[in-house]
Every structure is written in structure tokens, then in C-alpha cells.
Design a protein around this motif. Sequence first.
Motif, mmCIF file in Angstrom:
data_model
loop_
_atom_site.group_PDB
_atom_site.id
_atom_site.type_symbol
_atom_site.label_atom_id
_atom_site.label_comp_id
_atom_site.label_asym_id
_atom_site.label_seq_id
_atom_site.Cartn_x
_atom_site.Cartn_y
_atom_site.Cartn_z
ATOM 1 N N GLY A 312 -11.784 6.395 -0.642
ATOM 2 C CA GLY A 312 -11.836 6.438 1.414
ATOM 3 C C GLY A 312 -10.430 5.919 1.463
ATOM 4 N N MET A 313 -10.150 4.316 0.939
ATOM 5 C CA MET A 313 -9.275 4.054 1.156
ATOM 6 C C MET A 313 -7.382 4.214 0.841
ATOM 7 N N HIS A 314 -7.415 5.002 -0.091
ATOM 8 C CA HIS A 314 -6.428 5.575 -0.170
ATOM 9 C C HIS A 314 -5.817 7.014 0.187
ATOM 10 N N VAL A 315 -7.124 7.545 1.249
ATOM 11 C CA VAL A 315 -6.581 8.122 2.392
ATOM 12 C C VAL A 315 -5.424 8.332 3.243
ATOM 13 N N PRO A 316 -5.173 7.151 4.075
ATOM 14 C CA PRO A 316 -3.891 6.546 4.985
ATOM 15 C C PRO A 316 -2.930 7.084 4.047
ATOM 16 N N ASP A 317 -1.664 7.457 4.890
ATOM 17 C CA ASP A 317 -0.674 7.048 4.572
ATOM 18 C C ASP A 317 0.436 6.038 4.524
ATOM 19 N N LYS A 318 -0.149 4.767 5.648
ATOM 20 C CA LYS A 318 0.370 3.499 6.422
ATOM 21 C C LYS A 318 -0.304 2.649 5.808
ATOM 22 N N ASP A 319 0.373 1.766 5.450
ATOM 23 C CA ASP A 319 -0.398 0.357 4.813
ATOM 24 C C ASP A 319 -1.212 0.147 5.923
ATOM 25 N N SER A 320 0.112 0.314 6.855
ATOM 26 C CA SER A 320 -1.002 -0.662 8.786
ATOM 27 C C SER A 320 -1.547 0.160 9.040
ATOM 28 N N ASP A 321 -2.320 1.581 8.240
ATOM 29 C CA ASP A 321 -3.793 1.690 8.927
ATOM 30 C C ASP A 321 -5.176 1.107 7.762
ATOM 31 N N LEU A 322 -4.534 0.377 6.900
ATOM 32 C CA LEU A 322 -5.454 -0.375 6.280
ATOM 33 C C LEU A 322 -5.687 -1.884 6.612
ATOM 34 N N LEU A 323 -4.539 -1.842 6.479
ATOM 35 C CA LEU A 323 -4.639 -3.708 7.283
ATOM 36 C C LEU A 323 -4.618 -3.734 8.530
ATOM 37 N N LEU A 324 -5.769 -5.049 9.015
ATOM 38 C CA LEU A 324 -5.785 -4.994 10.123
ATOM 39 C C LEU A 324 -5.329 -6.070 10.094
ATOM 40 N N ALA A 325 -4.737 -7.538 11.400
ATOM 41 C CA ALA A 325 -4.683 -8.424 11.148
ATOM 42 C C ALA A 325 -5.488 -9.743 10.396
ATOM 43 N N SER A 326 -6.916 -9.321 9.454
ATOM 44 C CA SER A 326 -7.372 -10.375 9.185
ATOM 45 C C SER A 326 -8.318 -9.998 8.696
ATOM 46 N N HIS A 327 -8.186 -8.328 8.167
ATOM 47 C CA HIS A 327 -8.970 -8.060 6.925
ATOM 48 C C HIS A 327 -8.310 -6.674 6.920
ATOM 49 N N LEU A 328 -9.139 -5.547 5.502
ATOM 50 C CA LEU A 328 -9.038 -3.949 6.029
ATOM 51 C C LEU A 328 -9.899 -4.009 6.868
ATOM 52 N N ASN A 329 -9.754 -2.226 7.179
ATOM 53 C CA ASN A 329 -9.638 -2.032 8.147
ATOM 54 C C ASN A 329 -11.328 -0.996 7.525
ATOM 55 N N PRO A 330 -12.498 -1.540 8.004
ATOM 56 C CA PRO A 330 -13.289 -1.294 8.379
ATOM 57 C C PRO A 330 -13.823 0.477 8.275
ATOM 58 N N ASP A 331 -12.827 1.644 9.111
ATOM 59 C CA ASP A 331 -12.542 2.628 9.089
ATOM 60 C C ASP A 331 -12.680 3.128 7.829
ATOM 61 N N HIS A 332 -12.132 2.643 6.614
ATOM 62 C CA HIS A 332 -11.709 2.886 5.309
ATOM 63 C C HIS A 332 -12.595 2.022 4.557
ATOM 64 N N VAL A 333 -12.981 1.618 4.367
ATOM 65 C CA VAL A 333 -13.789 0.526 2.951
ATOM 66 C C VAL A 333 -15.633 1.092 3.722
ATOM 67 N N ARG A 334 -16.257 1.454 2.094
ATOM 68 C CA ARG A 334 -18.073 2.095 1.775
ATOM 69 C C ARG A 334 -18.196 1.333 1.050
ATOM 70 N N TRP A 335 -19.124 0.854 1.807
ATOM 71 C CA TRP A 335 -19.992 -0.118 1.181
ATOM 72 C C TRP A 335 -21.479 1.167 0.393
ATOM 73 N N GLU A 336 -22.438 0.511 -0.278
ATOM 74 C CA GLU A 336 -23.836 1.032 -0.630
ATOM 75 C C GLU A 336 -23.901 -0.171 -1.048
ATOM 76 N N LEU A 337 -25.815 -0.118 -1.390
ATOM 77 C CA LEU A 337 -26.442 -0.460 -1.958
ATOM 78 C C LEU A 337 -26.346 -0.193 -4.030
ATOM 79 N N HIS A 338 -26.191 -1.407 -4.386
ATOM 80 C CA HIS A 338 -26.451 -1.045 -5.465
ATOM 81 C C HIS A 338 -26.823 -2.776 -5.916
ATOM 82 N N ARG A 339 -27.312 -2.763 -7.663
ATOM 83 C CA ARG A 339 -27.723 -3.641 -8.303
ATOM 84 C C ARG A 339 -27.094 -3.942 -8.684
#
Length: 449
Positions: A312-339
Motif C-alpha cells: 500500500g505504500m507504493h500506491v500513492p503517485d506522489k511522494d508527499s502523499d506518503l511522507l507527512l511532516a514527522s513520519h510516514l502517512n499511517p493511511d498507507h502503512v499496514r501493520w500485522e501481528l507476527h511472531r
Amino acid sequence: MKNTMQFVGGLLCLSTLTAMAAATPEEAAKLKTELTPLGGERAGNKEGTIPPWTGGYTTAQANFKNGGRRDNPFAGEKPLFSVTASNMAQHADKLTDGTQALIKKYPQSFRVDVYKTQRTAAAPQWVYDNTAKNATTARLEGEIVRGAHGGIPFPIPKTAKEILANHELHWRGEAWQTNFRGYMGTATGQRVMAVEGVGDFQMPYYNKDGSAEKANGEYWMIRLINSGPPVRAGEAITGRQNLDPDKTGTWVYLTGQRRVRKLPNACCDTPTPASNGIANFDEVDVVSGRSDRFDWTIVGKKEMYIPYNANGMHVPDKDSDLLLASHLNPDHVRWELHRVWVIEAKLKQGQRHQAPRSRYYVDEDTWVAVLGDRWDAKDQLWRTLWSHPMVMPDLPATTPPQQWGFNDLVAGTWYASGVVNERPQHYKVVPRRPDTFFTPDAMAGEGVR
């Protein structure tokens, strides 16, 4: 007395051999039963929140072109829940110190969206076959991996250094090229492009025709030619990483001098030119390179929320859509439960490093170090590092294609590598390059300024 000395000597030899011992054939046989071919636990957890591994994700998208943008195979899924500053305490046992610190530091913008766990990790059959061989033959001689090739060296690890070696040698393809940018975020929220260029990468360790007996220890090579920012256009770096860290070599091409220089100390907490000096050499891919300044221990194996299946991080066409002021845009970051395997490093007596203590979280299925935390000399949490593995069924693999970075929790700055959203070419599988391609002479010949 002589007999006593012989007995003690025999015990020492036995102890040494035990420390170096690979898995037994009986243990290695588990790679076909209760363990995955790369060494993860095949079964899910008892709660059902981690499913069993059933072969990984190997169905390539129908319209995929090598080097193009990869689809998000789970685009239709919604988060199961989000972890924010308001409910973080309920999930603290599954969050790293660094992730919790980011939620606290940026409560209005940072969150962890947790999705259904998808165990996508996969590799070609020949990588599985080599991993099975390595299980009974690989060994560590000090820092150096011996007797392994073309697969995970220690699929049934017994020490933290073996887990670290598995990360360093995890499957990510044999040769590839990618066109990417790296950005620095300032404490005031500005975003500055630090590097733009085309990187060629190669892992001789995964030379399909090679073997442990034929290999010279070189396992990872890079040649990065900068096209930007304008002041850095034409700069270049070539690196040849060796299992024997004393044989690792790194060279840079400096446009102002039109000369190639060998870096005297391309390791550890030395800033790497590949990031414009923002990240250190051993922060690439969360942790990399020589590790002999530290004592390493296994903390344990835990279920944690980690970045995963990051297409999902590769979906936006613009770098600015992925990068917020202080961290990655959580709208495009996927977290999962793993060991994950949790390992810790503490600086040896008499050694120096900016981070005397650090902790890393290594995914059991891929052996990718997905998260890491570093403490400074005052023992305050300093930097939290991250990488975002994405599903690449065309390899097949689940691995972060140079997609890593860190947040400096003290200074408020951050760095993101592997940003490809506006680039014309993403991770592209290429034929294996000749050895001469990754040499300082070849890099000098490419110099255009």
C-alpha cells in the motif's frame, strides 16, 4: 596431572564444538513438518490471530511488468483496529518501545492500523533446498558465517548472532535494480530530498550456480549513481560486503574531485554517503554490517505488531502523499501481528558506538529485521528504526526493497529511504551482473561530472 589437563582440554574442545554446532539431522527434518522451509513456526497461534503458514503468497498479478508498480493484493481489507494514544496501553505488550514513543510524540498524526495477518513469506524451491542443507552445515567462526550458501544459514537458530546472520542473508532476490529517493525530515516539519538515483544490487550469496565451497565470502554488492538533488548529481558509491568484515570495501566517486576514494571505515556508526550522511552504515535495513563491537543475546520470541505486506505504500503517485511532516502517512502503512525474534546488543567493554544498547525485532517467516530501537549514551531511547516488507510474488519473496528509515526521538528528525512513488522504475529483477560491474574502476568510468 597430565591426564587432568587432557580431560580439561577435551571438555574445552567439546564446549567449543557445542557452541559451533549446527542443527542435528533430526532438528533439520522439522523444516518439512512443524517448521516452514525457512524456519518459522508452521502452525498459527492458539488464539487464531496468527494463521498457519500454507506456502506464502506466490500468485503474481496478471498485468505486472518487471520493474513496474506492484499491486496491493490486500487492498480490499480494512484495519481490524487502530492503536492510538488513547488506547495504546491496551496493546503495549505487542508494541516496541520505539513504536510507543512515536505514538506519544505525535498523538495527533501517528497511529498503528492493524490488519489481518497474512503470512505471505515465500521463496523459490532451490532456496528452500539450500536452507535445508545449511541447517546441518552452517557455523559461525567468530563473526564469519561458514558452510552456507543460497539459503537461510541458520533456520533453527540457537544464538542471537545466528539470528542476525539470518537477517543479513535473508532472501531478497539475486540481482535487482531500483530507482528511488531518500528524504530527510527536519524537526520543524520540512521535507528535504537527500538522495535520488539508480541503485544496482546483487547478492553473490544467492548465486544459484554457486556453493559454499566456491564462494569468496562476498554476499552483497551495491552500485548507486546519484541523479539528484542537483548538488549531488553524478556522485556514486560502490560497496562489496564480505562475510569477513575485514574484507568489506566501499568506494565513493566525488564529482568535485573527479576521483574515486576508498572509505577508510565504512561500517558501524559512521554516516553513509548513500543517505547523504544522515543514516549510519549499520542502520541500513534496520541493522547491517559488522557486529563485533557488541555482546548479543536472545531476549525471546514474541507476538508483536510489525510493518508487513507494505504494498500500500507504493500506491500513492506522489511522494508527499506518503511522507507527512514527522513520519510516514499511517493511511498507507499496514501493520500485522507476527511472531518475531527479539535480540539485544550491548556494547563490549572498551568499544565505542553512538548507541551502546539496541534491540531488534526479526520476523520469523522472512528473517527480516522489521523494527529496531537504539539507546544513546545517556540510556535514553534515541532512534527507532523500521523497514516495510512488501509482497513480491514474482520473485517470490516478502522483503523491503531498500524501504527502511528511522525516527530520531531526541532531535525530532527522521529519514526515509526507498521512496519510489514518483520514480519510473521500482524493484526490477535483472540478470546477474559481471563481477567487474561492482568495482571502483567501473564506477569511475560512469562518472559524468
